[in-house]
Enzyme design. Sequence first.
Site, short mmCIF file in Angstrom:
data_model
loop_
_atom_site.label_atom_id
_atom_site.label_comp_id
_atom_site.label_asym_id
_atom_site.label_seq_id
_atom_site.Cartn_x
_atom_site.Cartn_y
_atom_site.Cartn_z
CB SER A 1 -22.45 -24.88 -20.18
OG SER A 1 -22.38 -26.35 -19.61
CD GLU A 2 -19.65 -28.11 -24.10
OE1 GLU A 2 -19.99 -27.70 -22.65
OE2 GLU A 2 -19.25 -29.06 -24.23
CG ASN A 3 -25.92 -26.27 -21.02
OD1 ASN A 3 -24.79 -26.52 -20.98
ND2 ASN A 3 -26.85 -27.08 -20.56
CB SER B 1 -23.32 -21.91 -26.85
OG SER B 1 -22.34 -22.15 -25.86
#
Lengths: 217, 230
Positions: free
Chosen positions: A46-48, A88
């Site tokens: 997940s990008e976050n 990330s």
Amino acid sequence: MSDARSRMVARAAQEIAPGMVVNLGIGLPTQVVNHLPADFPVCLHSENGLTGIGAMLPYDEADRNLIDAGGAYVSTIPGSAFFDSAVSFALVRSGRLDLTLLGAFEVARNGDLANWKIPGKFSPGAGGAIELAQKARRVVVMTTHCDRKGNPKLLDACTLPLTARGRVARIYTDMAVVDVTPNGFALRELATGVSVAELRAATGASITIPQSDIPTF
Amino acid sequence: MKLPDKSTELHDVIAAIPNGATVLVGGFGVPGTPFTLLNELARQGQRDLVLVKNDANEAGMGIDHLIKNGQVRKLIVTHLGLNANAIAAMNSGDLEVEFCAQGILAERIRAGGAGLGAILTDIGIETELANGKQVVEMNGRAMLVEPALRADVALIHAAIADPFGNLAYAATARNFNPLMAMAAARVIVEAEALVPLGGLAPDAVETTGAFVDHVVEIKELSQEYGIVRR
């Protein structure tokens, strides 16, 4: 969800091979996890700042500090890790991300993707979509074959601002599985009940049809 | 020897932010957004601010208060799709918005924090995100020059701080916070827990207090920090 759409999601889940690092876009792509066995060996990103995304949680069980990039409350699994936004996207850009499944407004026969902006109507910013589309080792699109007005989304050339050039390898729609080849779109599979003529009519570019029997999903 | 104490009061530390300041704001959605610092900034009313943040929060939360008050001249973000107020302000021309790819925003801030001038990247090349940007050739490939981002102020949310400003973060509340905490002339931290020196083990420190100027303990977590029931 329509029957054809849920069969598309189930079919697209087969893109995910054991051992992969995978990023699933918001919306339909997120739902492919429902078609994988609980013990399937895959690392969801997940990008976050999370690798090892666990199940979504209802509000009364959620951790206020633990969301996915779409804002859904998720959980960890044994082996999950948190990291900052630079790490990330280092993972995304450096070739460690094996696969991304993304939505689309338009896909062109050369693999161009437009999925972030409709000038004058929708311009919320691309978030991490440009890096995902430009750098994932394999970029796969999941989308309805046509937009809400019935206009084709598979085109000779994109009309909307591009997310990335020439990166889409395959498209899963509610009508077909289509590969992007050096010669343009190539039909691989048809949704049950869809004819080649219907597919051609709903596609805004020429599409190569196999001579042999066409598998269905 | 003893490490210095940088703990301070909310009002005073926000009052030191001038009109026209460029302000880095941590957070990705709710997690990591420094709501207490932002609400005090909204109350004090500094104007002409340039805000740098991943997203524009949601209507009625976080930087939306500043946008609604007309305190923001320009917003540098990756995405503002969850805030209809921000989209309306952008579309009406009241708010200047610069979009940046998410990981490139992170790297521009990291470069600013590392004392570098710019980064080179092919992200966004041949898209409209490349418009107006300098292109150079590096190792035979065309690359965009993305300038480092360094700000006057950074507003940071940490789970735990000690009085020196050593910080630890929680789960996905990390996001841009450790990067922004290195990239401003005045780094202001709000912490959910302020522990004594030594309360954070050296191995648990994710941002060294050497980067931090001020630490404010959050007295009580407001509703904004909680679960958003959509």
